[in-house]
Motif scaffolding. Sequence first.
Motif, mmCIF file in Angstrom:
data_model
loop_
_atom_site.group_PDB
_atom_site.id
_atom_site.type_symbol
_atom_site.label_atom_id
_atom_site.label_comp_id
_atom_site.label_asym_id
_atom_site.label_seq_id
_atom_site.Cartn_x
_atom_site.Cartn_y
_atom_site.Cartn_z
ATOM 1 N N ALA A 1 41.858 46.739 38.148
ATOM 2 C CA ALA A 1 41.093 45.598 38.153
ATOM 3 C C ALA A 1 41.625 44.908 36.719
ATOM 4 C CB ALA A 1 39.877 45.776 38.096
ATOM 5 N N ARG A 2 41.509 45.673 35.707
ATOM 6 C CA ARG A 2 41.902 44.880 34.181
ATOM 7 C C ARG A 2 43.418 44.627 34.370
ATOM 8 N NH1 ARG A 2 38.366 48.888 31.756
ATOM 9 N NH2 ARG A 2 39.876 50.339 31.814
ATOM 10 N N ARG A 3 44.414 45.101 34.944
ATOM 11 C CA ARG A 3 45.593 44.729 35.115
ATOM 12 C C ARG A 3 45.992 43.595 35.715
ATOM 13 N NH1 ARG A 3 47.626 49.909 34.704
ATOM 14 N NH2 ARG A 3 47.365 49.916 37.148
ATOM 15 N N HIS A 4 45.011 43.309 37.049
ATOM 16 C CA HIS A 4 45.186 42.386 38.051
ATOM 17 C C HIS A 4 43.688 41.611 38.143
ATOM 18 C CE1 HIS A 4 49.043 43.910 38.498
ATOM 19 N NE2 HIS A 4 48.612 45.201 38.783
ATOM 20 N N PRO A 5 43.047 41.045 37.129
ATOM 21 C CA PRO A 5 41.820 40.474 37.314
ATOM 22 C C PRO A 5 41.681 39.066 38.297
ATOM 23 C CG PRO A 5 42.720 39.882 35.302
ATOM 24 C CD PRO A 5 43.749 41.012 35.884
ATOM 25 N N GLY A 6 42.931 38.667 38.486
ATOM 26 C CA GLY A 6 42.779 37.731 39.583
ATOM 27 C C GLY A 6 42.833 38.187 40.904
ATOM 28 N N VAL A 7 43.861 39.236 41.094
ATOM 29 C CA VAL A 7 43.807 39.544 42.592
ATOM 30 C C VAL A 7 42.942 40.495 43.062
ATOM 31 C CG1 VAL A 7 45.643 40.755 44.001
ATOM 32 C CG2 VAL A 7 46.402 39.033 42.341
ATOM 33 N N PHE A 8 42.514 41.484 42.219
ATOM 34 C CA PHE A 8 41.618 42.608 42.506
ATOM 35 C C PHE A 8 40.381 42.225 43.125
ATOM 36 C CE2 PHE A 8 38.808 46.079 41.910
ATOM 37 C CZ PHE A 8 39.622 47.270 41.896
ATOM 38 N N PRO A 9 39.893 41.137 42.790
ATOM 39 C CA PRO A 9 38.595 40.757 43.728
ATOM 40 C C PRO A 9 38.977 40.736 45.088
ATOM 41 C CG PRO A 9 38.554 39.778 41.528
ATOM 42 C CD PRO A 9 39.736 40.510 41.719
ATOM 43 N N LEU A 10 39.988 40.029 45.411
ATOM 44 C CA LEU A 10 40.298 40.137 46.852
ATOM 45 C C LEU A 10 40.172 41.414 47.739
ATOM 46 C CD1 LEU A 10 43.507 37.862 46.652
ATOM 47 C CD2 LEU A 10 41.237 37.256 46.716
#
Lengths: 186, 186
Positions: free
Chosen positions: B85-94
């Motif tokens: 999540a920290r590495r991909h904060p924009g995509v992880f929520p998907l």
Amino acid sequence: MIDRAAIVRTSLELADEKGLSAVTLTAVAQRLGVTPMSLYGHIENKAALLDHVVEALLAEFPLPDLELSWYERLAWIGRAARESARRHPGVFPLLLTRTAATPGSHRVRQAVFSALLDAGLSVAEVNRAERLLTTMIVGFAISEVSGRFGQSEEDIEADYVYLEKVLTMFITVAAQRPGDLGDELN
Amino acid sequence: MIDRAAIVRTSLELADEKGLSAVTLTAVAQRLGVTPMSLYGHIENKAALLDHVVEALLAEFPLPDLELSWYERLAWIGRAARESARRHPGVFPLLLTRTAATPGSHRVRQAVFSALLDAGLSVAEVNRAERLLTTMIVGFAISEVSGRFGQSEEDIEADYVYLEKVLTMFITVAAQRPGDLGDELN
DNA sequence: ACCTGAACACCGTTCAAGT
DNA sequence: ACCTGAACACCGTTCAAGT
């Protein structure tokens, strides 16, 4: 003729009917019988509009009667969260990715606070427990309404009953064995 | 010259650097030194591209060594989820708003399955427990990375330790008292 | 087989102008 | 005080044309 409340209400309706991506300044303005540019007289920009839409969702969130037991109140709030998600499947998921420092979320948080206090949690532990509880309920409701697990309604309901049991156990343990789950609390 | 893997990789990088809204066919194409229209030779449309990006995130998700205990493996996966999540904060929520019926999510789910089986859960209960567990972990990681509670790193870490304790208790109870938490399982 | 130009119907946003 | 026209820099997408 047009005011912010109407803009926000129309945006929420549009999101409910056609999804979040249908909430466009052009579409909102059209539904209000006005040009997109006129919206800027009442909102700062599109990002701020979405903030207001989330706030509207929270404002209409029903809270349980305070004469109910703590358990009944939490169960009520859990059910209300799932119904809110079903009513607003496009907007509800935004709850998890936006700050919970807003008036609307404060209002709901207070209701959870009071229930957890009545359950017997220490003032120190209530903060942490509230964050955990709402994260779980909101996360579940988002998954449900987004069709994440592709299950039938019955299966989802059974999952929810299971979640309720787990959460009840957690609260009961936290109340009976203070400090056992979390010690150095803020 | 350009293939789907490069397009997906570039999209993920763009999302990591500038947020999900920066993932635009125009921007992706520009970064690849090509026109937006040429992307359609390799992807169906933008929605499908985002599906592939989420799948790429899942594909790189690290899984724990199977020689570790069930507890260590679950703890590992939880930490890995927060790091992802920290590495991909924009995509992880998907992850919470898309179907979990994809190859990438199946791969991670198997790892959780095996840990829960080793913990002593019944085959019937493992399905339900896995959905609950991942929903909670993913929900927490999204909240953390989106700054939902506006807390310091230390406070968030303390919240996570608290969550870990609750989940451990839940699994332990489910293993020791089969059917006590959920009876009619699928 | 792969890329592009041209075109279309949209976006959000600013600003000077209208009433 | 409130709305609009014109303009700008973008979007996603299709399709015929180029190599």
